[in-house]
Structure formats: C-alpha cells, structure tokens
Design an enzyme around this catalytic site. Sequence first.
Site, mmCIF file in Angstrom:
data_model
loop_
_atom_site.group_PDB
_atom_site.id
_atom_site.type_symbol
_atom_site.label_atom_id
_atom_site.label_comp_id
_atom_site.label_asym_id
_atom_site.label_seq_id
_atom_site.Cartn_x
_atom_site.Cartn_y
_atom_site.Cartn_z
ATOM 1 N N ASP A 109 0.787 -1.240 0.000
ATOM 2 C CA ASP A 109 0.000 0.000 0.000
ATOM 3 C C ASP A 109 0.818 1.289 0.000
ATOM 4 O OD1 ASP A 109 0.885 0.149 2.690
ATOM 5 O OD2 ASP A 109 -0.975 -0.700 3.483
ATOM 6 N N HIS A 124 6.555 -7.874 -1.133
ATOM 7 C CA HIS A 124 5.461 -8.436 -1.935
ATOM 8 C C HIS A 124 4.993 -7.485 -3.038
ATOM 9 C CE1 HIS A 124 4.406 -11.357 1.621
ATOM 10 N NE2 HIS A 124 5.494 -11.715 0.964
ATOM 11 N N CYS A 132 3.344 -6.664 -17.175
ATOM 12 C CA CYS A 132 2.832 -7.565 -18.192
ATOM 13 C C CYS A 132 2.992 -8.998 -17.684
ATOM 14 C CB CYS A 132 3.624 -7.353 -19.483
ATOM 15 S SG CYS A 132 3.234 -8.611 -20.715
ATOM 16 N N CYS A 152 -1.332 -5.552 -22.596
ATOM 17 C CA CYS A 152 0.012 -4.957 -22.683
ATOM 18 C C CYS A 152 0.171 -4.290 -24.056
ATOM 19 C CB CYS A 152 1.056 -6.051 -22.490
ATOM 20 S SG CYS A 152 2.738 -5.497 -22.822
ATOM 21 N N GLY A 192 2.165 -6.280 13.293
ATOM 22 C CA GLY A 192 0.938 -6.462 12.515
ATOM 23 C C GLY A 192 1.017 -7.526 11.447
ATOM 24 N N THR A 193 1.765 -8.592 11.727
ATOM 25 C CA THR A 193 1.765 -9.705 10.764
ATOM 26 C C THR A 193 1.397 -11.002 11.463
ATOM 27 O OG1 THR A 193 3.044 -10.984 9.148
ATOM 28 C CG2 THR A 193 4.298 -10.017 10.973
ATOM 29 N N SER A 194 0.640 -11.839 10.736
ATOM 30 C CA SER A 194 0.229 -13.124 11.304
ATOM 31 C C SER A 194 1.395 -14.105 11.329
ATOM 32 C CB SER A 194 -0.937 -13.717 10.499
ATOM 33 O OG SER A 194 -0.564 -13.816 9.142
ATOM 34 N N GLU A 220 -2.798 -9.930 18.898
ATOM 35 C CA GLU A 220 -2.995 -11.381 19.061
ATOM 36 C C GLU A 220 -1.651 -12.095 19.112
ATOM 37 O OE1 GLU A 220 -6.120 -12.673 18.915
ATOM 38 O OE2 GLU A 220 -7.148 -10.823 18.297
HETATM 39 C C1 BJW Z 1 -2.869 -5.780 14.039
HETATM 40 C C2 BJW Z 1 -3.823 -4.816 14.088
HETATM 41 C C3 BJW Z 1 -3.410 -3.588 14.567
HETATM 42 C C4 BJW Z 1 -4.763 -6.520 13.306
HETATM 43 N N1 BJW Z 1 -2.160 -3.416 14.949
HETATM 44 N N2 BJW Z 1 -1.620 -5.586 14.420
HETATM 45 C C5 BJW Z 1 7.790 -22.532 3.956
HETATM 46 C C6 BJW Z 1 6.900 -23.214 4.746
HETATM 47 C C7 BJW Z 1 5.561 -23.292 4.382
HETATM 48 C C8 BJW Z 1 5.100 -22.704 3.204
HETATM 49 C C9 BJW Z 1 5.991 -22.032 2.422
HETATM 50 C C10 BJW Z 1 7.309 -21.965 2.811
HETATM 51 N N3 BJW Z 1 7.955 -21.217 1.852
HETATM 52 C C11 BJW Z 1 7.080 -20.844 0.910
HETATM 53 C C12 BJW Z 1 5.870 -21.333 1.220
HETATM 54 C C13 BJW Z 1 4.628 -21.154 0.402
HETATM 55 C C14 BJW Z 1 3.974 -19.789 0.605
HETATM 56 C C15 BJW Z 1 3.530 -19.681 2.052
HETATM 57 O O1 BJW Z 1 4.169 -19.047 2.877
HETATM 58 N N4 BJW Z 1 2.377 -20.230 2.359
HETATM 59 C C16 BJW Z 1 1.842 -20.173 3.720
HETATM 60 C C17 BJW Z 1 0.392 -19.706 3.656
HETATM 61 C C18 BJW Z 1 2.023 -21.525 4.360
HETATM 62 N N5 BJW Z 1 4.857 -18.690 0.236
HETATM 63 C C19 BJW Z 1 4.942 -18.301 -1.020
HETATM 64 O O2 BJW Z 1 4.313 -18.839 -1.913
HETATM 65 C C20 BJW Z 1 5.897 -17.160 -1.334
HETATM 66 N N6 BJW Z 1 6.716 -17.501 -2.437
HETATM 67 C C21 BJW Z 1 7.738 -18.360 -2.310
HETATM 68 O O3 BJW Z 1 8.132 -18.789 -1.258
HETATM 69 O O4 BJW Z 1 8.309 -18.669 -3.524
HETATM 70 C C22 BJW Z 1 9.310 -19.679 -3.580
HETATM 71 C C23 BJW Z 1 9.795 -19.679 -5.011
HETATM 72 C C24 BJW Z 1 11.133 -19.548 -5.248
HETATM 73 C C25 BJW Z 1 11.582 -19.545 -6.582
HETATM 74 C C26 BJW Z 1 10.679 -19.649 -7.623
HETATM 75 C C27 BJW Z 1 9.322 -19.745 -7.371
HETATM 76 C C28 BJW Z 1 8.874 -19.758 -6.051
HETATM 77 C C29 BJW Z 1 5.123 -15.943 -1.809
HETATM 78 C C30 BJW Z 1 4.240 -15.368 -0.745
HETATM 79 C C31 BJW Z 1 3.442 -14.207 -1.343
HETATM 80 C C32 BJW Z 1 2.364 -13.706 -0.389
HETATM 81 N N7 BJW Z 1 1.536 -12.813 -1.101
HETATM 82 C C33 BJW Z 1 0.462 -12.135 -0.399
HETATM 83 C C34 BJW Z 1 -0.353 -11.327 -1.424
HETATM 84 C C35 BJW Z 1 0.411 -10.060 -1.814
HETATM 85 C C36 BJW Z 1 -0.381 -9.204 -2.716
HETATM 86 C C37 BJW Z 1 -1.678 -8.728 -2.078
HETATM 87 O O5 BJW Z 1 -1.692 -8.030 -1.051
HETATM 88 O O6 BJW Z 1 -2.718 -9.074 -2.652
HETATM 89 O O7 BJW Z 1 0.999 -11.283 0.620
HETATM 90 S S1 BJW Z 1 -0.570 -13.243 0.531
HETATM 91 C C38 BJW Z 1 -0.791 -12.185 1.919
HETATM 92 O O8 BJW Z 1 -0.154 -12.697 3.108
HETATM 93 C C39 BJW Z 1 -0.045 -10.905 1.563
HETATM 94 C C40 BJW Z 1 0.529 -10.511 2.882
HETATM 95 O O9 BJW Z 1 1.634 -9.647 2.665
HETATM 96 C C41 BJW Z 1 0.911 -11.827 3.485
HETATM 97 C C42 BJW Z 1 1.065 -11.815 4.970
HETATM 98 O O10 BJW Z 1 -0.092 -11.435 5.591
HETATM 99 P P1 BJW Z 1 -0.005 -10.442 6.849
HETATM 100 O O11 BJW Z 1 0.551 -9.156 6.380
HETATM 101 O O12 BJW Z 1 0.683 -11.123 7.952
HETATM 102 O O13 BJW Z 1 -1.545 -10.187 7.160
HETATM 103 P P2 BJW Z 1 -2.607 -11.075 7.951
HETATM 104 O O14 BJW Z 1 -3.938 -10.600 7.542
HETATM 105 O O15 BJW Z 1 -2.322 -12.499 7.804
HETATM 106 O O16 BJW Z 1 -2.334 -10.731 9.495
HETATM 107 C C43 BJW Z 1 -2.641 -9.474 10.049
HETATM 108 C C44 BJW Z 1 -2.108 -9.428 11.451
HETATM 109 O O17 BJW Z 1 -2.317 -8.128 11.948
HETATM 110 C C45 BJW Z 1 -2.820 -10.381 12.435
HETATM 111 O O18 BJW Z 1 -1.835 -11.076 13.203
HETATM 112 C C46 BJW Z 1 -3.621 -9.449 13.341
HETATM 113 O O19 BJW Z 1 -3.714 -9.917 14.693
HETATM 114 C C47 BJW Z 1 -2.786 -8.204 13.271
HETATM 115 N N8 BJW Z 1 -3.497 -6.955 13.512
HETATM 116 N N9 BJW Z 1 -5.036 -5.383 13.619
HETATM 117 C C48 BJW Z 1 -1.299 -4.477 14.859
HETATM 118 N N10 BJW Z 1 -4.319 -2.593 14.665
#
Ligand code: BJW
Length: 252
Positions: A109, A124, A132, A152, A192-194, A220
């Site tokens: 953002d 990210h 593209c 594109c 603020g990350t899960s 949390e």
């Molecule tokens: C507050 C609050 C307040 C509320 N104050 N706090 C190892 C182990 C297991 C799996 C994998 C692994 N390595 C890779 C993987 C697979 C996968 C993965 O991790 N999967 C898991 C789900 C298990 N990872 C990937 O696929 C990654 N790629 C990769 O590893 O590639 C390898 C590769 C190498 C070479 C060639 C090809 C591949 C890519 C991950 C991409 C994630 N993308 C997203 C979307 C981005 C675009 C978009 O926004 O649309 O990123 S998914 C989504 O999750 C987004 C976020 O950045 C990300 C994390 O979420 P975040 O930010 O933590 O948010 P929430 O909603 O989950 O949590 C919010 C938190 O805030 C909560 O805790 C609340 O309590 C708290 N909160 N109010 C403070 N006021």
Amino acid sequence: MSFDMMSLPDEFIRRLREAKHVVVLSGAGISAESGVPTFRDAQTGLWAKYDPQELATPEAFQRNPQLVWDWYTWRRNLISGVGPNHGHRALAQMERLVPRLTVITQNIDGLHQQAGSTDVIELHGNLSRTKCLNEDRIVEQWEETGERPPRCPHCGGYLRPDVVWFGEALPPLALHRAMAASRTADVFFTVGTSGIVYPAASLPMEAVEAGGMVVEVNPEDTPLTHWMTYTFRGPSGAVLPAIVSAAWSETF
Ligand code: BJW
C-alpha cells in the site's frame, strides 16, 4: 485502545536507545487502523464471498483474470483514499532518532513511504505498479478499451498488478536486502503480521540467530510469539507511539 507506557521494561528501552540498526517487519495489521482490511480479516460487501488467499494466486488469475483484476482495482481505489496512521508515523519518527532504521514490509500500500520512512524494502511488490503477465516488465500506460484486465501495449498479453502471489518468487534483491538487514538488526520489530507467510516469516529467526532483540507488536498471539524477547499486545497505532514516547520522550 490506550497502551500503558509504564509497562515497557527498562531493559527493552535501554537496548532500543542503544541500537545502531533497528529493523521492522510489517504486515497488514499496521495498515488496519488506516482502514485497509487485513489479509485474513473476513472481507465485506462485494468481496465477502471470496477468500483473499484464493484470489492472490497465479491459478486464480488464470482461471478468472477479470475477477482478480477487479479485486485489485477495488483495493487500489480503497488504498488511494486512505493515509498513514500513528503506527506508520511513529516508525518514520523512530528513523530520525536511531542511526539506521529499515522497514521490511509485506504490504503493497505504500503507506510507510507516505508517512516518511525512507529505507523501505517491499517484499510483496506494490499495488501502484502494473506489469505484463507474459514479459514481466513494468507497464505505465495502456489503452483503456474497457477490457478487464487491459492488454500490454507491447505484446498484447494481460496486464496484472506488480505484487507477489502465492507460489511466486519474491523480488530477489528485496529478499536479499531483507535477509541482510535482519542479520544486522540490534532490535527487530515484527508489527501487525500473522507470521504465517514465508519467506517473510523466517526473517525474525535470522535476527534471533544473529543475537538481535526481537519484539512483537500485535493484538494477538502468532506463531512467531514464542521466539520473541518482548511482546506488546495492542494495536500498533497505540503501541508504536508509546514506545517512541517512552524511549525518547517524543510526543504525538
Ligand atoms: C494488528 C492490528 C493492529 C490486526 N495493529 N496488528 C515454507 C513453509 C511453508 C510454506 C511455504 C514456505 N515457503 C514458501 C511457502 C509457500 C507460501 C507460504 O508461505 N504459504 C503459507 C500460507 C504456508 N509462500 C509463497 O508462496 C511465497 N513464495 C515463495 O516462497 O516462492 C518460492 C519460489 C522460489 C523460486 C521460484 C518460485 C517460487 C510468496 C508469498 C506471497 C504472499 N503474497 C500475499 C499477497 C500479496 C499481494 C496482495 O496483497 O494481494 O501477501 S498473501 C498475503 O499474506 C499478503 C501478505 O503480505 C501476506 C502476509 O499477511 P499479513 O501481512 O501477515 O496479514 P494477515 O492478515 O495475515 O495478518 C494481520 C495481522 O495483523 C494479524 O496477526 C492481526 O492480529 C494483526 N493486527 N489489527 C497491529 N491494529
């Protein structure tokens, strides 16, 4: 919700004041108080029936490019109408008070930069950019024909947001810089990350292994909690200004 500054331990404040490099890993929670829904919040309105984790994938885009393009357009519009909150601003302020502060963000953002943080690593991508699908190059202008997604201008392929979907590699330079910063952090905040999405979720462990103090700010518990030297439970918009006030007597 207020956060009790008196509860901040002296040792935490001392190590923060003495830190030469502070690193912050931020997630969607830091932008929640700006009005940006977190990734794992239930969605509302038009998007209530979709799981974001099933929209942010290459497979979803392949299956239904219009749906995914429209979702990102909705989110881009939402983000363009909001601004940074006290949490983002407290980090920008902290940057002026320590020798070096690096923000590693999973958010797309741009709110850290808007708040004034200057050393921001975007793991990210960023929703303000479009690329593209075929050529993986950034595209700044295209013809609006009404088709969604648009095409594109170079190759006619679909355009998509320049963000990282599940299963896609993170930008290599950003990941390299994030790993290096985590290993030199005297204090590493996770805010603020899960802590469930990798490789971002592995960065606090890099800091722990290098001897850094790791601190979680989140209302949390998360899977990262048990690694933490300190955990501060509360919204980052209250906790981060309280930390800056307690450590440097800055007022907000
Ligand atoms: C507050 C609050 C307040 C509320 N104050 N706090 C190892 C182990 C297991 C799996 C994998 C692994 N390595 C890779 C993987 C697979 C996968 C993965 O991790 N999967 C898991 C789900 C298990 N990872 C990937 O696929 C990654 N790629 C990769 O590893 O590639 C390898 C590769 C190498 C070479 C060639 C090809 C591949 C890519 C991950 C991409 C994630 N993308 C997203 C979307 C981005 C675009 C978009 O926004 O649309 O990123 S998914 C989504 O999750 C987004 C976020 O950045 C990300 C994390 O979420 P975040 O930010 O933590 O948010 P929430 O909603 O989950 O949590 C919010 C938190 O805030 C909560 O805790 C609340 O309590 C708290 N909160 N109010 C403070 N006021």
